[in-house]
Design an enzyme around this catalytic site. Structure first.
Site, mmCIF file in Angstrom:
data_model
loop_
_atom_site.group_PDB
_atom_site.id
_atom_site.type_symbol
_atom_site.label_atom_id
_atom_site.label_comp_id
_atom_site.label_asym_id
_atom_site.label_seq_id
_atom_site.Cartn_x
_atom_site.Cartn_y
_atom_site.Cartn_z
ATOM 1 N N THR A 48 -12.576 -40.451 -39.719
ATOM 2 C CA THR A 48 -13.464 -39.326 -39.410
ATOM 3 C C THR A 48 -12.670 -38.234 -38.699
ATOM 4 O OG1 THR A 48 -15.389 -40.765 -39.283
ATOM 5 C CG2 THR A 48 -15.542 -38.659 -38.120
ATOM 6 N N ASN A 94 -16.467 -44.738 -51.741
ATOM 7 C CA ASN A 94 -16.730 -45.902 -50.890
ATOM 8 C C ASN A 94 -18.033 -46.625 -51.230
ATOM 9 O OD1 ASN A 94 -17.538 -43.267 -49.811
ATOM 10 N ND2 ASN A 94 -18.555 -44.415 -48.197
ATOM 11 N N HIS A 129 -9.543 -49.971 -40.193
ATOM 12 C CA HIS A 129 -10.531 -51.056 -40.259
ATOM 13 C C HIS A 129 -11.072 -51.326 -41.657
ATOM 14 C CE1 HIS A 129 -14.598 -48.886 -40.109
ATOM 15 N NE2 HIS A 129 -13.780 -47.886 -39.843
ATOM 16 N N CYS A 138 -22.106 -45.566 -43.230
ATOM 17 C CA CYS A 138 -22.053 -44.695 -42.068
ATOM 18 C C CYS A 138 -23.393 -44.030 -41.830
ATOM 19 C CB CYS A 138 -20.958 -43.661 -42.233
ATOM 20 S SG CYS A 138 -19.351 -44.422 -42.382
HETATM 21 N N1 PMP Z 1 -13.940 -41.749 -45.446
HETATM 22 C C1 PMP Z 1 -14.482 -42.739 -46.174
HETATM 23 C C2 PMP Z 1 -14.436 -42.648 -47.656
HETATM 24 C C3 PMP Z 1 -15.100 -43.826 -45.547
HETATM 25 O O1 PMP Z 1 -15.638 -44.812 -46.282
HETATM 26 C C4 PMP Z 1 -15.144 -43.859 -44.138
HETATM 27 C C5 PMP Z 1 -15.814 -45.004 -43.387
HETATM 28 N N2 PMP Z 1 -17.083 -45.356 -43.861
HETATM 29 C C6 PMP Z 1 -14.568 -42.807 -43.415
HETATM 30 C C7 PMP Z 1 -13.971 -41.775 -44.109
HETATM 31 C C8 PMP Z 1 -14.583 -42.784 -41.917
HETATM 32 O O2 PMP Z 1 -13.708 -43.742 -41.413
HETATM 33 P P1 PMP Z 1 -13.664 -44.145 -39.873
HETATM 34 O O3 PMP Z 1 -14.684 -45.208 -39.689
HETATM 35 O O4 PMP Z 1 -12.263 -44.660 -39.657
HETATM 36 O O5 PMP Z 1 -13.939 -42.912 -39.078
#
Ligand code: PMP
Length: 397
Positions: free
Chosen positions: A69, A160, A208, A336
């Site tokens: 993010t 994702n 992660h 998310c």
């Molecule tokens: N980009 C994509 C495509 C994701 O799937 C995610 C997490 N769901 C993120 C960015 C954000 O990652 P983070 O949890 O490390 O902030």
């Protein structure tokens, strides 16, 4: 328990956990010049190489962040601000147009929208995708041709939610021809398919999602003096760490854990084959017993790890509760934004009707998943399907 939610977070790999524990014991600031400081610095620099290798990049391209993010925020805000400051002497030109695929993660979509609010003269447009969830290249070609000013394009390597692989090589060609810049969110694709940093200017990674710890990620930036550099203004200023691009003492244990997870993937062929087999078996078993099951994006090339699917009539929320009671963990829509009852923007962009999108589930496989998990998930889903059918029959009667 059966964990099939690796796209949300992949449980930490044992080798990553021990790297985290080891790093916590180093007891030095990577900016200090004494022995412990040097040990911490060596750990960070070694980690840069390991993380860069995920995308065929070099250590010098890596900026460690608190996660993808932050990386997406840094890339987008940093590129626009950097281009205004004229910091990119080699590729000068203000960024005035931002094109993002409609299926990007919210950390790209929301950041792009914010940029348009903050910077007068910056326009943002979302590019359509096909019914299979793949970027419409023709729409990108047209968008790049229209309007004045330098463009910044953001397209993820793979989605994702449904795993569809995006045509990054073709996108890169169009972007280069237009003298534009390219941000690739490599988060779900990392370790599952080949990522090629040479095709883009910025790339986002997260620990992660590959079996490293939460709260650490990276932004790869084309910023070497040997190459044409991409504009980037830091968004966190202070002590000047990471060549002034992201101030603050590095998250040593997180970075060490990230590197160990990346290292585990260097020899990842066997793991990928196992995951692909599990995903394929999951889909085949479900389809055989419940022929009405729909698999989103199945007409396109998909990551081996991801199955976005729906059993029409079985609402996602009901399914998640039922699965959880059977010890099976999955997601609905985008993780998310789970907690919010809203239809996935990815499925909406693909033209999936709302009623069906409300049944969308995601099973995502990773290093720790087993065939036992697959079988438990299929059995639980079929049981839930039977319950829905029984209810429908009794209602009809
Ligand atoms: N980009 C994509 C495509 C994701 O799937 C995610 C997490 N769901 C993120 C960015 C954000 O990652 P983070 O949890 O490390 O902030």
């Amino acid at each position: 328990m059966h964990y099939l939610d690796h796209n949300a977070t992949s449980p930490i790999r044992p080798e990553s956990l021990s790297a985290v524990t080891h790093a916590l014991g180093v007891g030095g600031n990577p900016s200090s010049i004494h022995a412990n400081g040097r040990a911490a610095r060596a750990l960070v620099e070694d980690a840069r190489e390991r993380v860069a290798a995920l995308a065929g990049a070099r250590g010098e391209h890596v900026i460690f962040t608190s996660g993808a993010t932050e990386s997406n925020n840094l890339a987008l805000f940093g590129a626009v601000e950097g281009s205004l400051e004229g910091e990119d002497s080699k590729n000068s030109g203000r960024i005035t147009r931002i094109f993002v695929s409609a299926i990007e993660h919210s950390s790209v979509l929301a950041t792009a929208d914010r940029l348009a609010e903050r910077f007068a003269g910056v326009r943002v447009a979302r590019l359509p995708v096909t019914a299979d969830g793949v970027l419409d290249l023709e729409a990108l070609r047209v968008a790049l041709r229209e309007g004045k000013g330098r463009a910044l394009v953001a397209v993820m390597a793979a989605n994702n939610e449904i795993g569809t692989v995006q045509p990054i090589a073709d996108v890169s060609k169009l972007v280069r021809e237009a003298g534009a810049l390219l941000l690739v969110d490599g988060v779900p694709a990392a370790g599952k398919t080949r990522l090629d940093f040479s095709l883009c200017d910025y790339m986002t990674l997260s620990a992660h999602k590959i079996g490293g710890p939460q709260g650490v990620g990276a932004l790869l930036v084309r910023a070497s003096s040997h190459e044409s550099s991409a504009p980037l203004a830091p968004q966190l200023v202070g002590g000047g760490q990471q060549k002034g691009m992201r101030a603050g003492c590095e998250n040593l244990s997180g970075i060490a854990g990230f590197a160990a997870a990346a290292h585990a993937l260097e020899d990842g062929e066997g793991e990928r084959a196992r995951i692909a087999h599990q995903r394929d078996h999951f889909e085949a078993a479900l389809k055989a017993a419940a022929p009405e099951t729909l698999f989103f994006g199945s007409g396109a090339d998909r990551l081996c790890s991801t199955s976005g699917f729906a059993l029409p009539g079985l609402a996602a929320e009901t399914a998640l509760i039922g699965l959880d009671l059977d010890g099976v963990m999955m997601s609905s829509g985008s993780t998310c934004s789970s907690g919010k009852v809203s239809v996935s923007h990815v499925l909406a962009a693909m033209g999936v009707e709302e009623k069906l999108a409300a049944c969308a589930l995601r099973a995502s496989f990773g290093w720790s998943s087993t065939m036992d998990d697959v079988n438990a998930a299929v059995a639980s889903l079929l049981k839930l399907r039977e319950r829905v059918r029984a209810n429908q029959t009794s209602e009809a009667a």
